[in-house]
Design a protein around this motif. Sequence first.
Motif, mmCIF file in Angstrom:
data_model
loop_
_atom_site.group_PDB
_atom_site.id
_atom_site.type_symbol
_atom_site.label_atom_id
_atom_site.label_comp_id
_atom_site.label_asym_id
_atom_site.label_seq_id
_atom_site.Cartn_x
_atom_site.Cartn_y
_atom_site.Cartn_z
ATOM 1 N N TYR A 4 0.798 -0.908 -0.021
ATOM 2 C CA TYR A 4 -0.509 0.271 0.255
ATOM 3 C C TYR A 4 1.222 1.371 -0.126
ATOM 4 C CZ TYR A 4 -3.545 -3.204 1.888
ATOM 5 O OH TYR A 4 -4.241 -4.959 1.756
ATOM 6 N N THR A 15 -7.257 5.972 -2.309
ATOM 7 C CA THR A 15 -7.028 4.295 -3.890
ATOM 8 C C THR A 15 -7.336 3.177 -2.771
ATOM 9 O OG1 THR A 15 -5.475 5.904 -4.586
ATOM 10 C CG2 THR A 15 -6.295 3.650 -5.694
ATOM 11 N N ASP A 17 -8.681 -0.694 -3.948
ATOM 12 C CA ASP A 17 -8.431 -1.513 -4.816
ATOM 13 C C ASP A 17 -10.245 -1.633 -5.228
ATOM 14 O OD1 ASP A 17 -8.577 -3.350 -2.837
ATOM 15 O OD2 ASP A 17 -6.235 -3.364 -3.470
ATOM 16 N N ARG A 18 -10.213 -3.343 -5.828
ATOM 17 C CA ARG A 18 -11.745 -4.042 -5.511
ATOM 18 C C ARG A 18 -11.722 -4.901 -4.495
ATOM 19 N NH1 ARG A 18 -12.929 -7.432 -11.057
ATOM 20 N NH2 ARG A 18 -14.685 -7.981 -10.536
ATOM 21 N N ASP A 20 -10.820 -3.980 -1.329
ATOM 22 C CA ASP A 20 -11.351 -2.988 -0.015
ATOM 23 C C ASP A 20 -12.461 -2.713 -0.519
ATOM 24 O OD1 ASP A 20 -8.903 -2.238 1.291
ATOM 25 O OD2 ASP A 20 -8.341 -0.724 -0.940
ATOM 26 N N GLN A 158 -18.877 -0.340 -5.155
ATOM 27 C CA GLN A 158 -17.673 0.220 -5.862
ATOM 28 C C GLN A 158 -18.091 0.976 -6.767
ATOM 29 O OE1 GLN A 158 -14.307 -2.294 -7.099
ATOM 30 N NE2 GLN A 158 -13.444 -0.764 -8.212
#
Length: 161
Positions: A4, A15, A17-18, A20, A158
Motif C-alpha cells: 500500500y 485509493t 482497490d476492488r 477494499d 464500488q
Amino acid sequence: MARYSARVADDPAPTLDRLDWRLLEQLQRDGRVSVAELARRVNLGPTATADRIRRLTDLGVIAGFRADLDLERVGYTVVAFVRLAYPSGNYRALHAELERTQELLECHHVTGDDCFVLKVAARSMRHLEEIAGRLATLGSVTTSVVYSSPLVSRVITQPQP
C-alpha cells in the motif's frame, strides 16, 4: 506483505482497490461479522483482512462501527425532519442545542431557504412539539413528520468506471 502507498487519514479520496470495496460492502451489511468470516467471504486470509480493515480505519474510510436501533422499539415513536432557517451566522446557540438534546439525531447545513435540516426522534407528538419549540427560539422552523421510510440506508459499492 501488503503493498500500500502511505496515505494520511485526511486524504479526501484515498485509493481503494476492488478488495477494499468488497470488504467495505460486507462490513456495511454486517458490522459485527468476525474477521475470520469476513476473510472467508472475500477470499483473503484473516491477518490480511484485519490489516486491510485497520488501514481503511486509519485512512478514515471506515468512520466507526455502531449499532442501529429500531427507534420505535426503544420508545421513540415519532421521527421528523425539522428545517431551520437560522437568522445569523453565529451558530453557537444551535451547537449548544445539539449538545444538550439527545433526540436530535442528525444535523445538516444545507443550501436553499433553510440553513439546517435536523432529524429528530421523539417519544410522542407532544415531545416533538417541545423539541421543535426549542428549535424555534433559534429561527423559523418547518417540521415534517415521517410516515414511513422505504429506504433508511444504502450500502455504498464500488463506483463503476
